[in-house]
Design a protein around this motif. Sequence first.
Motif, PDB file in Angstrom:
ATOM      1  N   ARG A 201       0.846  -1.185   0.000  1.00  0.00           N
ATOM      2  CA  ARG A 201       0.000   0.000   0.000  1.00  0.00           C
ATOM      3  C   ARG A 201       0.886   1.240   0.000  1.00  0.00           C
ATOM      4  N   TYR A 202       0.469   2.216  -0.793  1.00  0.00           N
ATOM      5  CA  TYR A 202       1.242   3.461  -0.848  1.00  0.00           C
ATOM      6  C   TYR A 202       0.301   4.658  -0.933  1.00  0.00           C
ATOM      7  N   ILE A 203       0.895   5.840  -0.801  1.00  0.00           N
ATOM      8  CA  ILE A 203       0.126   7.081  -0.829  1.00  0.00           C
ATOM      9  C   ILE A 203       0.188   7.653  -2.241  1.00  0.00           C
ATOM     10  N   PRO A 204      -0.921   7.667  -2.980  1.00  0.00           N
ATOM     11  CA  PRO A 204      -0.883   8.245  -4.328  1.00  0.00           C
ATOM     12  C   PRO A 204      -0.635   9.742  -4.258  1.00  0.00           C
ATOM     13  N   LYS A 205      -0.105  10.309  -5.325  1.00  0.00           N
ATOM     14  CA  LYS A 205       0.286  11.720  -5.254  1.00  0.00           C
ATOM     15  C   LYS A 205      -0.893  12.654  -5.036  1.00  0.00           C
ATOM     16  N   ALA A 206      -2.089  12.227  -5.389  1.00  0.00           N
ATOM     17  CA  ALA A 206      -3.265  13.061  -5.123  1.00  0.00           C
ATOM     18  C   ALA A 206      -3.518  13.229  -3.629  1.00  0.00           C
ATOM     19  N   GLU A 207      -3.013  12.293  -2.821  1.00  0.00           N
ATOM     20  CA  GLU A 207      -3.210  12.345  -1.365  1.00  0.00           C
ATOM     21  C   GLU A 207      -2.047  13.039  -0.641  1.00  0.00           C
ATOM     22  N   THR A 266       7.109  21.930  -2.846  1.00  0.00           N
ATOM     23  CA  THR A 266       6.565  20.865  -2.013  1.00  0.00           C
ATOM     24  C   THR A 266       6.687  19.534  -2.749  1.00  0.00           C
ATOM     25  N   LEU A 267       6.587  18.453  -2.007  1.00  0.00           N
ATOM     26  CA  LEU A 267       6.652  17.135  -2.631  1.00  0.00           C
ATOM     27  C   LEU A 267       5.484  16.927  -3.586  1.00  0.00           C
ATOM     28  N   ARG A 268       4.339  17.459  -3.242  1.00  0.00           N
ATOM     29  CA  ARG A 268       3.178  17.345  -4.146  1.00  0.00           C
ATOM     30  C   ARG A 268       3.499  17.989  -5.497  1.00  0.00           C
ATOM     31  N   GLN A 269       4.055  19.195  -5.467  1.00  0.00           N
ATOM     32  CA  GLN A 269       4.429  19.865  -6.708  1.00  0.00           C
ATOM     33  C   GLN A 269       5.479  19.064  -7.457  1.00  0.00           C
ATOM     34  N   TYR A 270       6.445  18.534  -6.724  1.00  0.00           N
ATOM     35  CA  TYR A 270       7.521  17.737  -7.322  1.00  0.00           C
ATOM     36  C   TYR A 270       6.948  16.512  -8.033  1.00  0.00           C
ATOM     37  N   LEU A 271       6.041  15.810  -7.384  1.00  0.00           N
ATOM     38  CA  LEU A 271       5.464  14.605  -7.969  1.00  0.00           C
ATOM     39  C   LEU A 271       4.683  14.919  -9.240  1.00  0.00           C
ATOM     40  N   TYR A 272       3.947  16.017  -9.240  1.00  0.00           N
ATOM     41  CA  TYR A 272       3.140  16.358 -10.407  1.00  0.00           C
ATOM     42  C   TYR A 272       3.981  16.892 -11.561  1.00  0.00           C
ATOM     43  N   LYS A 273       5.237  17.265 -11.303  1.00  0.00           N
ATOM     44  CA  LYS A 273       6.133  17.657 -12.395  1.00  0.00           C
ATOM     45  C   LYS A 273       6.692  16.440 -13.128  1.00  0.00           C
ATOM     46  N   HIS A 274       6.500  15.256 -12.558  1.00  0.00           N
ATOM     47  CA  HIS A 274       7.015  14.027 -13.154  1.00  0.00           C
ATOM     48  C   HIS A 274       5.832  13.099 -13.444  1.00  0.00           C
ATOM     49  N   PRO A 275       5.385  13.023 -14.680  1.00  0.00           N
ATOM     50  CA  PRO A 275       4.187  12.240 -15.019  1.00  0.00           C
ATOM     51  C   PRO A 275       4.255  10.764 -14.632  1.00  0.00           C
ATOM     52  N   THR A 276       5.464  10.179 -14.631  1.00  0.00           N
ATOM     53  CA  THR A 276       5.556   8.752 -14.306  1.00  0.00           C
ATOM     54  C   THR A 276       5.614   8.484 -12.806  1.00  0.00           C
ATOM     55  N   HIS A 277       5.731   9.532 -11.991  1.00  0.00           N
ATOM     56  CA  HIS A 277       5.707   9.355 -10.541  1.00  0.00           C
ATOM     57  C   HIS A 277       4.266   9.194 -10.079  1.00  0.00           C
ATOM     58  N   THR A 278       3.996   8.131  -9.352  1.00  0.00           N
ATOM     59  CA  THR A 278       2.613   7.835  -8.979  1.00  0.00           C
ATOM     60  C   THR A 278       2.300   8.095  -7.509  1.00  0.00           C
ATOM     61  N   GLY A 279       3.309   8.134  -6.648  1.00  0.00           N
ATOM     62  CA  GLY A 279       3.054   8.346  -5.232  1.00  0.00           C
ATOM     63  C   GLY A 279       4.280   8.024  -4.405  1.00  0.00           C
ATOM     64  N   ILE A 280       4.058   7.732  -3.117  1.00  0.00           N
ATOM     65  CA  ILE A 280       5.185   7.480  -2.225  1.00  0.00           C
ATOM     66  C   ILE A 280       4.917   6.298  -1.299  1.00  0.00           C
ATOM     67  N   ARG A 281       5.976   5.532  -1.046  1.00  0.00           N
ATOM     68  CA  ARG A 281       5.988   4.556   0.031  1.00  0.00           C
ATOM     69  C   ARG A 281       6.804   5.143   1.174  1.00  0.00           C
ATOM     70  N   VAL A 282       6.464   4.796   2.398  1.00  0.00           N
ATOM     71  CA  VAL A 282       7.055   5.423   3.586  1.00  0.00           C
ATOM     72  C   VAL A 282       7.773   4.355   4.399  1.00  0.00           C
ATOM     73  N   ILE A 283       9.073   4.575   4.619  1.00  0.00           N
ATOM     74  CA  ILE A 283       9.903   3.613   5.347  1.00  0.00           C
ATOM     75  C   ILE A 283      10.550   4.320   6.532  1.00  0.00           C
ATOM     76  N   ARG A 284      10.494   3.691   7.671  1.00  0.00           N
ATOM     77  CA  ARG A 284      10.993   4.320   8.907  1.00  0.00           C
ATOM     78  C   ARG A 284      12.065   3.440   9.540  1.00  0.00           C
ATOM     79  N   LEU A 285      13.141   4.071   9.929  1.00  0.00           N
ATOM     80  CA  LEU A 285      14.210   3.358  10.622  1.00  0.00           C
ATOM     81  C   LEU A 285      13.741   2.932  12.006  1.00  0.00           C
ATOM     82  N   VAL A 286      13.938   1.663  12.349  1.00  0.00           N
ATOM     83  CA  VAL A 286      13.623   1.146  13.657  1.00  0.00           C
ATOM     84  C   VAL A 286      14.755   1.504  14.607  1.00  0.00           C
ATOM     85  N   GLU A 287      14.447   2.055  15.772  1.00  0.00           N
ATOM     86  CA  GLU A 287      15.513   2.437  16.690  1.00  0.00           C
ATOM     87  C   GLU A 287      16.291   1.194  17.099  1.00  0.00           C
ATOM     88  N   GLN A 288      17.597   1.288  16.951  1.00  0.00           N
ATOM     89  CA  GLN A 288      18.448   0.107  17.190  1.00  0.00           C
ATOM     90  C   GLN A 288      18.827  -0.007  18.659  1.00  0.00           C
TER      91      GLN A 288
END
Length: 288
Positions: A201-207, A266-288
């Motif tokens: 699951r990912y966040i589409p650029k519209a969101e 903004t990231l929203r503006q950045y994504l819409y400048k690239h037609p092939t970019h569809t959205g974002i996946r979010v990855i978080r570092l686990v505290e070691q």
Amino acid sequence: MRTLIVSLFMMLSLCDQSFCQTSDSIFIERVLREAPAKAGTLHFARLFLGCPYVAHTLEVNYVDTFQQKENDRHETLIVNTRELDCTTLVENVVALTICHQQGKYLFRDFCQTLQTLRYRQGIMDEYPSRLHYFTDWIVDKQAMGIVKEVQKEDKPFTALQTINVNYMSRHPQSYSALRVHPEFVKQIAAQEQVLKGMSFRYIPKAEVSNTSRLREVIKDGDILAITCSKSGLDIAHLGFAVWHKDGLHLLNASSIHHKVVEEPMTLRQYLYKHPTHTGIRVIRLVEQ
């Protein structure tokens, strides 16, 4: 003085074992010693602002292989804090953050951590042991307890990415290692098949907008992986989340700006400048 000489000798020895410059080891140990107690990924990412963008810095091993030692199939750990692309920026920043969390401040600690991040289960062998697709990286590092992909069943995670990667095996001429060692293509293709059909699951650029909900979901310093519609690929670009008053921005090694920047748009503006970019996946570092 004797301690300093011994430390420099150890750095030089490690640089002989990996591919780096002494300035890399000096930089790594300095920023680890100077980091504040609660330094996270965003702190270390900002240390690279202005660093030149250079593509394919990890392929220097295979340029050397082709010219000097054609039969050498093994990887060398590349450490380069002076020239970065989007992937090596993420690797260096995460390695620094983990070392800091674990109270490890030596260059050899950084090298061991970088190897753990860059290779499947942290084992460096031949070129196919490197994690080439970022989905593969996420899956492998999540299994190792290093990162966690943020996914939810509701907004803003309203889109599903089904993986169908094959770009490397279909375009081996684009990769110096595969040109030098075409026998690796079969292994790369097998790895692509393992990933095929996985869904995330990912966040589409519209969101991607400046909402309280998105600010709850994405934290400063999260790794943002930009999904794409380009055939055979899963992720087009990487960077770190930075919240400003006007919304979410991307700190990244930019081929457009030719350096590491916090994007002014903004990231929203950045994504819409690239037609092939569809959205974002979010990855978080686990505290070691």
